[in-house]
Design an enzyme around this catalytic site. Structure first.
Site, mmCIF file in Angstrom:
data_model
loop_
_atom_site.group_PDB
_atom_site.id
_atom_site.type_symbol
_atom_site.label_atom_id
_atom_site.label_comp_id
_atom_site.label_asym_id
_atom_site.label_seq_id
_atom_site.Cartn_x
_atom_site.Cartn_y
_atom_site.Cartn_z
ATOM 1 N N HIS A 60 -1.643 -7.954 -2.188
ATOM 2 C CA HIS A 60 -1.029 -7.857 -3.681
ATOM 3 C C HIS A 60 0.776 -8.046 -3.397
ATOM 4 O O HIS A 60 1.259 -7.864 -4.515
ATOM 5 C CB HIS A 60 -1.160 -6.785 -4.235
ATOM 6 C CG HIS A 60 -0.819 -5.323 -3.598
ATOM 7 N ND1 HIS A 60 -1.132 -4.920 -2.351
ATOM 8 C CD2 HIS A 60 0.512 -4.800 -3.996
ATOM 9 C CE1 HIS A 60 -0.319 -3.906 -2.044
ATOM 10 N NE2 HIS A 60 0.461 -3.772 -2.959
ATOM 11 N N HIS A 75 5.639 -8.654 -6.145
ATOM 12 C CA HIS A 75 4.746 -7.532 -6.197
ATOM 13 C C HIS A 75 3.597 -7.999 -7.178
ATOM 14 O O HIS A 75 3.878 -8.068 -8.479
ATOM 15 C CB HIS A 75 5.223 -6.381 -6.550
ATOM 16 C CG HIS A 75 4.291 -4.936 -6.398
ATOM 17 N ND1 HIS A 75 3.121 -4.990 -7.242
ATOM 18 C CD2 HIS A 75 4.044 -4.253 -5.262
ATOM 19 C CE1 HIS A 75 2.718 -3.920 -6.753
ATOM 20 N NE2 HIS A 75 2.951 -3.724 -5.520
#
Length: 157
Positions: A60, A75
């Site tokens: 992620h 992110h």
């Protein structure tokens, strides 16, 4: 001279203060901007915003470090570590050398939306710490296309 960071995918551009996470919103992690995919967007290919080396890679998130010094964190979503990789397909490995535009991660937004999580994506300068950024997009039209200039920072040259 300035160091340019490009949008890793097409999206709405937000100030970090609008990220629905106090750590990112407060700037503790670093300065930058956030991207919000269109509501009808189902999949995103996340591209490197700079030339550099993949110094950290999670399903992620990625950190790309330039040979000129700055490290940029991308992110994907908020609290997405809880998805344990569902919806994310890394396309590179740590240590890979990438150019701006190299695909990094393929992101299926279905799992994040099904879990009720935010798809807001902070794009942050994590090194050098405390480095302020300057917007490089038209703030009156707060959207960026893929690899459009997003922000810049002084690189000391």
């Amino acid at each position: 001279m300035s160091f340019l960071v490009r949008a890793p995918f097409a999206a709405h551009v937000l100030p970090l203060s609008e990220v629905p996470d106090p750590v990112f919103a407060s700037g503790v992690v670093g300065d930058g901007r956030a991207l919000l995919p269109e509501a009808d967007c189902t999949c995103v290919t996340v591209h490197s915003p700079i030339n550099g080396v993949v110094t950290k890679l999670k399903s992620h998130a990625a950190i790309i470090t330039s040979t000129r010094g700055p490290s940029i964190l991308i992110h994907l979503g908020i609290d997405t570590v809880s998805l344990r990789g569902r919806g994310f397909a890394p396309l590179v490995e740590e240590g890979d050398i990438v150019d701006a535009g190299t695909p990094l991660i393929h992101w299926d937004l279905g799992p994040i939306r099904a879990a009720g999580l935010s798809p807001c994506v902070p794009v942050i300068v994590v090194s050098p710490p405390g480095e302020p950024v300057s917007p490089e997009f038209d703030e009156a039209l707060p959207t960026a296309g893929i690899l459009d200039p997003l922000f810049s920072l002084s690189d000391g040259d």
